[in-house]
Each structure stands twice: as structure tokens, then as C-alpha cells.
Scaffold this active site. Structure first.
Site, PDB file in Angstrom:
ATOM      1  N   GLY C 143       0.827  -1.199   0.000  1.00  0.00           N
ATOM      2  CA  GLY C 143       0.000   0.000   0.000  1.00  0.00           C
ATOM      3  C   GLY C 143       0.859   1.244   0.000  1.00  0.00           C
ATOM      4  O   GLY C 143       2.045   1.217   0.362  1.00  0.00           O
ATOM      5  N   CYS C 144       0.241   2.360  -0.384  1.00  0.00           N
ATOM      6  CA  CYS C 144       0.996   3.605  -0.482  1.00  0.00           C
ATOM      7  C   CYS C 144       1.442   4.090   0.893  1.00  0.00           C
ATOM      8  O   CYS C 144       2.611   4.428   1.100  1.00  0.00           O
ATOM      9  CB  CYS C 144       0.162   4.657  -1.202  1.00  0.00           C
ATOM     10  SG  CYS C 144      -1.525   4.845  -0.588  1.00  0.00           S
ATOM     11  N   TYR C 145       0.516   4.105   1.854  1.00  0.00           N
ATOM     12  CA  TYR C 145       0.900   4.527   3.212  1.00  0.00           C
ATOM     13  C   TYR C 145       1.955   3.602   3.814  1.00  0.00           C
ATOM     14  O   TYR C 145       2.958   4.070   4.356  1.00  0.00           O
ATOM     15  CB  TYR C 145      -0.330   4.549   4.122  1.00  0.00           C
ATOM     16  CG  TYR C 145      -1.287   5.691   3.947  1.00  0.00           C
ATOM     17  CD1 TYR C 145      -0.886   7.009   4.156  1.00  0.00           C
ATOM     18  CD2 TYR C 145      -2.616   5.472   3.610  1.00  0.00           C
ATOM     19  CE1 TYR C 145      -1.789   8.060   4.028  1.00  0.00           C
ATOM     20  CE2 TYR C 145      -3.524   6.517   3.481  1.00  0.00           C
ATOM     21  CZ  TYR C 145      -3.107   7.814   3.693  1.00  0.00           C
ATOM     22  OH  TYR C 145      -3.998   8.852   3.578  1.00  0.00           O
ATOM     23  N   SER C 148       5.511   4.257   2.747  1.00  0.00           N
ATOM     24  CA  SER C 148       6.167   5.406   3.393  1.00  0.00           C
ATOM     25  C   SER C 148       6.483   5.115   4.856  1.00  0.00           C
ATOM     26  O   SER C 148       7.547   5.487   5.358  1.00  0.00           O
ATOM     27  CB  SER C 148       5.299   6.658   3.263  1.00  0.00           C
ATOM     28  OG  SER C 148       4.194   6.618   4.141  1.00  0.00           O
TER      29      SER C 148
END
Lengths: 343, 343, 343, 343
Positions: C143-145, C148
Site C-alpha cells: 500500500g501507499c501509506y 512510506s
């Protein structure tokens, strides 16, 4: 090939670096900047940290070609010595765009540094002057607004479709105003805001007049009005002119003929696309395309042409690289074939 | 006075509630909405939590005046019964703006519900029809674009300054498209983007034509093109037309005369301001002003008029309250005198 | 190599097409989409008009590798048959990210289609699992979150710098919510607005927990809160945790040691950059970098790590291409080396 | 009552003018500004053209109360003479917020002009110090960030709900940085961008510490990190702290108790609203509300409190008028009761 950038610290300058980074024939070896001289490029522009360069006050080393992203006047001062040392030059400033030194002085408020170069310089709109650019040593990169306006209107003007009475209503993102600080790029002032500016005349008008006049020998009356829009990149120009009587005024058939005429006009040009639907600036973000959509207001018999582009790419650095490619015998679209960053 | 709002769940509807909240003469007692019926207003609009109201499917109770923020067609269907029960009506939809039922059907694609009301309805632009509004029971609130275009052009048209050949290039924020979901209000699609839309003709054109024609009896040829700009509120219209020969074409003196003519024209109108510099939509955020700046492109002899307003206030809910104030004998600017929210 | 994209009509799907367009080893031959099936790709996405493809309801032809940009559940349903036909798969959905089928069901509300694949699937974060990805046939793109957050915290967690009590406060642009219409991507609702969402728990939390736990065998307590910010692309995560007693708590020296530890940790990874100053999402626009900045709040002894990336590139399509490059033996950064589009 | 504004040319100053315009008890008679001295207010701020005032270099005439929107240091220099002439003062700068002159010097880099005023000055957060404000002649208006953070945390701290170990992650619009030009308010630099700043410590931290410490006599360890978000107005603070063992950690019941505790705490305060759902900055645009939403991360036992406000209203000018209202015996919410401008 060794290449330098004068004034990499503005938006056109650092956009040049971004594009040239991917160019297989180019080695970027010298970059200048005044206030940032002595700093590593990565300190000023973290997104360019892959480029291991130090900003110097003046060009250094032997260079084959120089891009100037200096402001007008400073650009001519820096570029003429480079030419005289045998470098090729693509000048993104306005210093060599106008053929008339008088017009230059009228609009830019200073006498031209050396008008003898004005004749030699080629106006770097490849779609109109590709062959001249190929053999030029000094190319004057067009302004961002004129690129959108001239490309939108050239097919109609050259083919005599319209009365010589034209309105160009342009909308620009804020980066067109550069990286220097002022109230019209203060976020809180321009965000959630639209306004017209330069109502007494924008400096890009004489370029538009010069290039459109050259197409037919007749000077059209152009009203050109610029607006600031709360986005970073992008120019959209809406152009209006009365159609002359004739086959163009024939309902959907007329529109179809106009569209075909536009498609033919740009068929050999990789960076102009005549679109099947009204284009959006977002469809050009980060790439070198100018999108053009001609149509007719059937109620009033007016031709409407919408054009758009990324002011920092086709409107500045991308077009400059396109010119370099032509001047140096590279593929015209070398390093310029990225698709737009959407959404 | 008891007031109701039909369709409070759109942007015009909830903006009405915001403005009426401060109105000392008004008690907002009934608000409707379809999908949200049965919910507390505060659940749908937390910023309206100071208003203790429940959304109902239809108007409830005795009302003195009803605002309709329904879409066209649905509005006429709801408003006519209210009129017949003796309520005054300010209709923000397009249903009673056009005098011609044929034009209505042509542009809105449905036959008009009851054309007999078209004659009675007053076009609610107080700057042109203040006296009629005062005695009206049915006021058709103008469209947001027409408000900006007609106010920009009326002084020039009525006084014969310009040829009857006009271009209106309008730029609007996204809230003009309403609260209903679609791709042209999807943030990622419209943010960092500008584009023209409705190139084959925007529904607001016949209003502009109707009102400008009525000023002189002559129908001008108007090209009207709308653009979407990445901001929430605000419309800016740039209007262009050739000046007729005469005193207006006299350099700075001519411009000065035009400005005075505009100032005189609007001197008794509290919500039009002829500005000394080109106006910005931000200077109208949240308030009921229309700012107008006329000038001349001296190179081509064209009149340029820039006008701007907040599409949800002077372009919708604010103007509706202004109309209510006139219809009910209140101070014209009651509850509408807030300064713009800047920056 | 022939490649297909399942659900090209979402943002991750069309971003894949943009990136693959430049990939010298890849031929994109089949693209699917439900509502748009039968349309030319250029009709739906004008910026992809250089790709002459028609959207089909299902994958067509022999393919070597498939990217799935379908929503969870639909993705597993489409991807398992492709695997069984011998295609490699990079799945951008959440369907194969979690090792526990129970956790999957808890967070996604449906039983997993076929838990037997959960063990085989490799979590496609190359910085933690590069070797496994190289030999995988099914890679679950993070996932994108989590990308990070995990990259920001992995060096600290693995090296025991911090207490297992972590706060991740993430800010995302709107494109993370996809192209489907809803009120949290309506321009007028999210523009000029910031808010926290998913306060009872975001689906990306179990991924973060799973990957951080695997580094030490100990499960940290992570509070993960997501916020929507009015921009299109970009995620910035601010991570907070108490430093354990030791050499890290030694003023500037400690900070310097932490920075070196981070730099060492990522020294062989081309897409993580430990920056000398706090990074900005704008420095990653359109490219595959994750920028990380660790520092210490000396007043409280807390480690603060800021990380940022483009949610559609390193957070989705770019990372998927990075995974494909590893799975297929291409250069890890092939077609992913563009500099960020700035400004 | 005659009122003056020192430094009307900043955003807090002109926002004061906007709010005071509607105040029935206030006559704004003197406004100052350095660079713009001698200009009409309407030339600098067209949206204030209804106010017929000229900007002067210093305060003029007899005044009952002065607002200072000067920067720190300059504010104390201007405000102390006004106090000594018998005027009441609301100081929006930081000059009288901290009780300790040493802390002031540490954070602001200059010795305090006259520490004897620090004891007298009342920290102008009406929700904590209403009675003192009523009798004060010098009120130090709180910073925008501290207003959001202290109001979010005060009920939890004062009632001993949480461990004295707190993280405040704040997101602010760009107007918080003022009207002075610099790269962090250049549109092209901050648009489509999020970043953390002041990582080594923001000047608003000591205010937060001072006020939270005063509630219990114990100083919590606060990590306070600020982020810039691409919007004009608004602050959202996300606050995190471990709940102490006890009744608060009781699933939904615990959350409910916390919510009731917050509601009770603010029940007599018109400008704090404990919301039933996570609040959005847009719900405070242009008005004086602080919206607060407390909840619990049940997985980790952490209290999360989200608070938001308009940094120029409750975070500056609105709160200053609220303080004036209290100091002068007016209704606390006089001229501050506008609903938020939505969308």
C-alpha cells in the site's frame, strides 16, 4: 556533446536540467546562477540531486551549446560572447525573438544590445521554422503564450479562413511568472483567485503579431489578454475570430473541414496534436505537447480554437531541447517523448 | 417572516441558509432535500449546526416566501403550487428566466411546465429590474455567468458604445457545477487543470441574449465560452467588443469617459462596484459584490470589460436574498453587507 | 515481453501505462476495464493517446506478466487464474499482502479467495525483500501509506533504536482515494480543507504491523492516523517514537549516527534517499523515490522520521514496475529513473 | 469606542478590519503600516474599500483600545507607550505571551523590551482565562497553533486522563506564514506540496508548555511538529497521548465518557464545539470556532484529539476581537457569530 545552462536557478533553467538528464547525447557540464553561485545544485534543487554539479557565476569549460534562461537584456549580454566563441545558443529569453530592434525597445524598455543578431536569429517554433532552425547557430525560443497562440492560429491565418481581427484570451498557471518572489505568486494571494493582468498590453503580443503577419504578409489586429489561474503549470488559450464566408461555414461539414485542415497542417510535427475533444492543460503536464482543438460557434460564425501546453516544457525548456535536437541533428523528439503526468 | 428553502442540500441551498442565519427579519422554518430527508441539517452540513432544523421531503408549515434551489423542471413543479398557495417565490433554477417557452425547451430539453408564468416572472437582476422585483411575487434569480456578463456589458450596450458583436470568455470555480458527483468535479481531475467546456453552447447564453437585447431592442451576436478553473468559488468574465467610432476612442480620455459612464450607471446600486484596477475573484469571496473594470485595447479599438463575483453569493444565494429584500420591503443589502474573506 | 494491465481505468492502472510506455523490454498488449470496455484507451485517457489499445472486459492473448490494479477481492478473483495459466503477477490490490487470512477477513470484510497463495506471495517492498521478489511469481505490491511508513521506520526498528510504541501521522493527496466518485474527492469539498479520516483504524495498519514485526519478531504498538490534504499526488508520513537509552541520545552526534545508520541501511537501494534536509512531497512528483529524513526531538528524546513519496509511483505503479524489473531480471530502475517534475 | 490597528497591512491586521467592520460598538479610526503609509486602505486592500481610511506610519488620535498585529519586538515597542497613555491593548504578536523573559529570549533571540509587563499580561485564551481577560488592560493573543493544541488537550490534561507525554502534529495553511514574501509562500513551491518545517523546535512550543503546565503544575513532555499544507487558511492539529489506566479505557463507553468530559469542559464557551464526527478545517473557514473531536485508538490505548480552526480568525483576529469584547464588557461573540463559508 557538452552543454551549459545559463541561470539554472529559475524554473526554465531547472526544467532544462530535468529534461537533459535523460538525453543520451548531452553531457551537462556547466550551470550558472547568480545568488546561488558556489552552491551544489542539489542544495538549491533537491530533486536534481542526481546531477553532481556546482553552480558557478559564469559558464566554464568548452561547450558545444548553451541554453540561456536568463532574463532579457542579461541574456543577450551573456549569449553574444558565447556565440562569438563558436557555441550554438538557444535563448529562452525574449532578446532575439523580435526582428525589429525598435519593437524590442518599445516593449522591453531598453535598446537592444546588438541588433545585428536579430536578423540571424531564428524564431524557434519548429512547426513554422523547422528548416531554418536546423542550420541556425542562434535560436530564439518563443514565449510560452505565443507558442500556444501562434500554433492555435497559424493554420487558420495562413489558409485565409478568418478575418484579420483576432482575440486571444489566455489563462496561465503561476510558474509562468518565474521563481522570483512577488505578490502575484504569493500563495495566499493567488490561490482561490483568478484575475486578468497586463491589460495595457503584454510583452508577448509583438511576437504573436510578428509570426502571424509573416504567414500572409498582412498584420491582423490581435487583442491579447492574459489571466492568472491558481495552478502551477499550464497555459490554455481560447482564440476567437470571424470566419470568412465560404465552405468553412457549412455546419458540421465546415467544422470537419477545418479540423482536417489543422490535422494536415501539423501532420509532420510530433508535438502538436489536433484533439477530438476540447483539451485540458492536465493532459500536457510535464510533456512537450501542444494540444489544439478548432471548432465553430455556429450561432455567430466564429472560429474558436482552444490550445494548451505546459508552459515550462513546450512553452520553455522542452521547446528549447526540441530546438537543440534540430540544430544538432538529433531526433527531434529525443528525450521529449514522456507521456503527461496524469492526474 | 417565515421562509423555506427547497433543496437545501445543494450549494446554493446551504449558502442561502448561511446568509439568512444573520437576517433579522427572517425565520427559516422549513428546508427540504430528497436523499437527506429525515436527517438533521447539522449531520449533512456541520457548519450549519447552529440551525436546529430537520430536512423534510417537502415544505412544511405556513411560509411567506420560498427559495427554490432545485434543478430546473423539478423547481417549476415545486414552485407553482407554492405560488398558488400565496407564497412569494425566488427561484434560483432556470425555470422562469427565459421569456420564451420555445427557447426554454430548446436549451433545457423539456417543455415548460406552465408557460403562463413566464410573463409574470421577473428576471431578478436588481440592477436592471429593481422596481419590477419590488412588486413581484415570482422572481427568477439569474444564472451565475449571466449575472457577471450582463452587468459587465449593460452600460456599454444600452449607451451604444459597442458594435453588437460580443465575446464573453468566462472562468468559473468548481462549485458552479454543484454538489452532485461527476468527473468534472473530481478533485484529481480538475485540480491543476484548466479547460473550456460546453463549446457547442452553454445554457446561460439565452439569458445573456435576452437581457442585452431588451436594453436596445437589438439582438447582439454573443459568443459565450465557459472555462473551469481549479478553485472553489468565483467567476471572472472577460468581455470583448469593438467600440463604435466616437468619443470613446480618444485614448486615456475615452477610457475615463467610459469609466464614468459605468460609475453613473451603477451609482445607486450597492452591489456593483466599478473598480480602479482590474478586479480579482478573491475580492468577492463570500460577499454579494460584482466588481467591474472597463478599459480599452487602444491598439485594436476594442472595449474590454472584466467582471467578477462569487458564483454562490451574487451569482446565486446572495442575489436571491437581495431579491427577497426588495420583494419584502427590507433594506436591499440586509444581511448582505459582509466584506470579502481575504486572503 | 508481453504484459497486461487489469483495470487500467483507475489511477494506478493508467499510471502503469504511462511508466511502461518507456520500458524497452515491455510490450503492453492487453488492458481491461469494466465500464469502459470496448472504448479506445485514448477516449478515456487522452494523455495515453500514443498507446493504440482498446479496453477489453478481460485479458486477451498470451501474456508473460500481469499487473492487477483491480480493487481487493476482484483482484484475487482475476489474478489466480492468470497465475494458474503460468503468468507472473504483480498485484497492486491488498489481496495478497497479509500473511494471515484471518487478518485479511477482519480488515477487508470478506473471506480470502484462496489463502494458499498468501504464503507464496512476496510482499513487494524491494528494500526489505529484494531477493524473494526476484524469484517470485506472485508479488503483492505494498500500500501507499505502508511504503512510506515501513521505509521510514525499518532501520530504527531493526536496529533497536526505539521503544516499540510508534505513532505514524500520514498526510495524503486525493488521488490515493482513486478515480471512483465520492464526496471525499469532490473538489469543492476537499479543496482548501484538511481532515483526519479512518479514525477507527485504516486498512493499511496491519501491513505496517506485519512488516515491522517481522524485522525483530516483536510487534510494536502502532497508532496510524491518515489525513487528506488538498493536492493530487503525494504522501508525507511523520513518525514518532521514543529513543531507547544509548548512543543515539547524544545531541548532534546522536542525530549524525542515526543518519549514517539510515544511509547504510539503504545504500544499495536506488529508490530510497536519506535527505540532508526535511523532504517535500513535491520533490517526488512523478518519480519512484522515497525520501527519508530522520532526526531527534532533543527536548523529549523522541526520534522523528519524515518520509515522502508519490503515492501513484513508489506508492503504486512505479513500485509495481520496480517489482516487475526484479522478477524478470531487468535493471531494477529500468524506466523509473525520471527526475521529479518540479515545481 | 475608538479603536486602532497597528500594522493593518499583514493578514491578521486586515482580518481584524474585516471583523470590526460589523461591530456596532467599534469605530475604527486609526490604522498603521510601514511600507504602505500614506496610501488609502482601499488601494492596498480592495476588499476593504468600504472603510474610508488612510494608512499612517503611527497611531493617530485618542483611542480606547489598540490591536497590534506587528511582528514580535516591534510590537512591544509600539504597545508599551500605548498602554502608558491609558489605552487597552490586545497584542497579536508573541511579545507578552510567555511569563518567563528567559524563555522569550531563548525562543525569539532578543531580550524582552520590558519584562515587568509579562506578569500583568493575560494570556488571551478565553476558554482558560476568561475572568482575567475581563479585567485586563493588556492581553496577549495566543498563537494560532497553541490555540488549537491547548484547546484540544486542556480537558484531558486538567482531568488527568493522559500520561504527560504528548505529540502534537499540526497542519497549517499558508496564510499562517504571513504576507511577507519568501520561498515557503511562493505558490509554485508550496502548491501540490506538503512538508514538515521547524523540526528543531517551533516558537509556539513554549506557549503550549506554559499553558498545559499551569493546568496541573506538572510540565508534560510535548513533541510539537508543524507542517505546511497547500491551502490558504486553516489549522488542524492531531494530538496523541497514552491514556492513564482507568475508566477511560473502556471501549465505546470510555470514548463516550471522554466526549462528555470535553463537552462539559467547554459548555459555557461559545467558540469551542465538541463535534460528533472528525472535524474539517473547511467547517471553520472565516469564523471563530475551534472544533474538537476526542477519540481513542483502542488498539494502543491512546487518546487522539483532532482540533481545527481558521488560523486568521480563532487563531488570530477573531480571538483578538473576542478578547476585546470581554475586556470592554461587550457580548463575547459580538460580530463573531458568522457561520463558516462553505464550500
Amino acid at each position: 556533446m557538452k552543454v551549459g545552462i545559463l541561470n539554472i536557478t529559475g524554473y526554465a533553467g531547472c526544467e532544462l536540467a530535468r529534461i537533459l538528464y535523460r538525453h543520451p547525447e548531452v553531457e551537462l557540464t556547466s550551470v550558472t546562477g547568480r545568488s546561488a553561485a558556489g552552491q551544489k545544485l542539489a542544495e538549491v534543487f533537491p530533486h536534481l540531486s542526481a546531477l553532481d554539479l556546482t553552480i558557478s557565476p559564469e559558464l566554464e569549460g568548452d561547450l558545444d551549446l548553451v541554453f540561456s534562461a536568463l532574463p532579457h537584456k542579461a541574456s543577450a549580454e551573456a549569449v553574444i560572447p558565447a556565440l562569438e566563441q563558436g557555441m550554438k545558443v538557444v535563448d529562452i529569453s525574449a532578446d532575439f525573438r523580435l526582428k525589429s530592434a525598435d519593437e524590442y525597445e518599445e516593449w522591453y524598455g531598453v535598446p537592444h544590445q546588438d541588433p545585428s543578431y536579430l536578423e540571424e536569429a531564428v524564431y524557434g517554433l519548429a512547426e513554422l521554422h523547422r528548416e531554418e532552425i536546423k542550420s541556425a547557430r542562434l535560436v530564439a525560443n518563443p514565449g510560452c503564450y505565443p507558442t500556444s497562440a501562434i500554433l492555435a492560429l497559424a493554420p487558420a491565418v495562413e489558409n485565409g479562413l478568418i478575418e484579420p481581427d483576432i482575440i486571444v484570451d489566455s489563462k496561465s498557471g503561476v510558474s509562468g511568472g518565474g521563481r522570483t518572489l512577488n505578490m502575484t505568486n504569493h500563495f495566499s494571494e493567488v490561490n482561490e483567485n483568478v484575475f486578468a493582468y497586463a491589460l495595457s498590453g503584454h510583452r508577448h503580443l509583438p511576437e504573436i503579431n510578428q509570426e502571424l503577419s509573416a504567414l500572409t504578409g498582412e498584420a491582423p489586429a490581435v487583442t491579447f489578454l492574459t489571466h492568472l489561474v491558481p495552478m502551477t503549470r499550464g497555459i490554455l488559450s481560447s482564440c476567437y475570430a470571424k470566419l470568412r464566408p465560404g465552405e468553412w461555414l457549412d455546419g458540421d461539414n465546415g467544422v470537419q473541414r477545418i479540423r482536417e485542415l489543422y490535422q494536415d497542417y501539423y501532420s509532420s510535427h510530433p508535438f502538436v496534436e489536433v484533439t477530438p475533444a476540447p483539451p485540458q492543460t492536465k493532459h500536457t503536464l510535464g510533456n512537450n505537447l501542444c494540444l489544439i482543438y478548432p471548432t465553430v460557434d455556429s450561432r455567430t460564425g466564429r472560429l474558436i480554437v482552444i490550445s494548451c501546453l505546459d508552459n515550462l516544457v513546450k512553452g520553455a525548456a522542452g521547446q528549447a531541447v526540441q530546438n537543440m535536437n534540430l540544430m544538432c541533428g538529433f531526433r527531434e523528439s529525443e528525450s521529449l517523448d514522456a507521456l503527461a503526468v496524469y492526474p
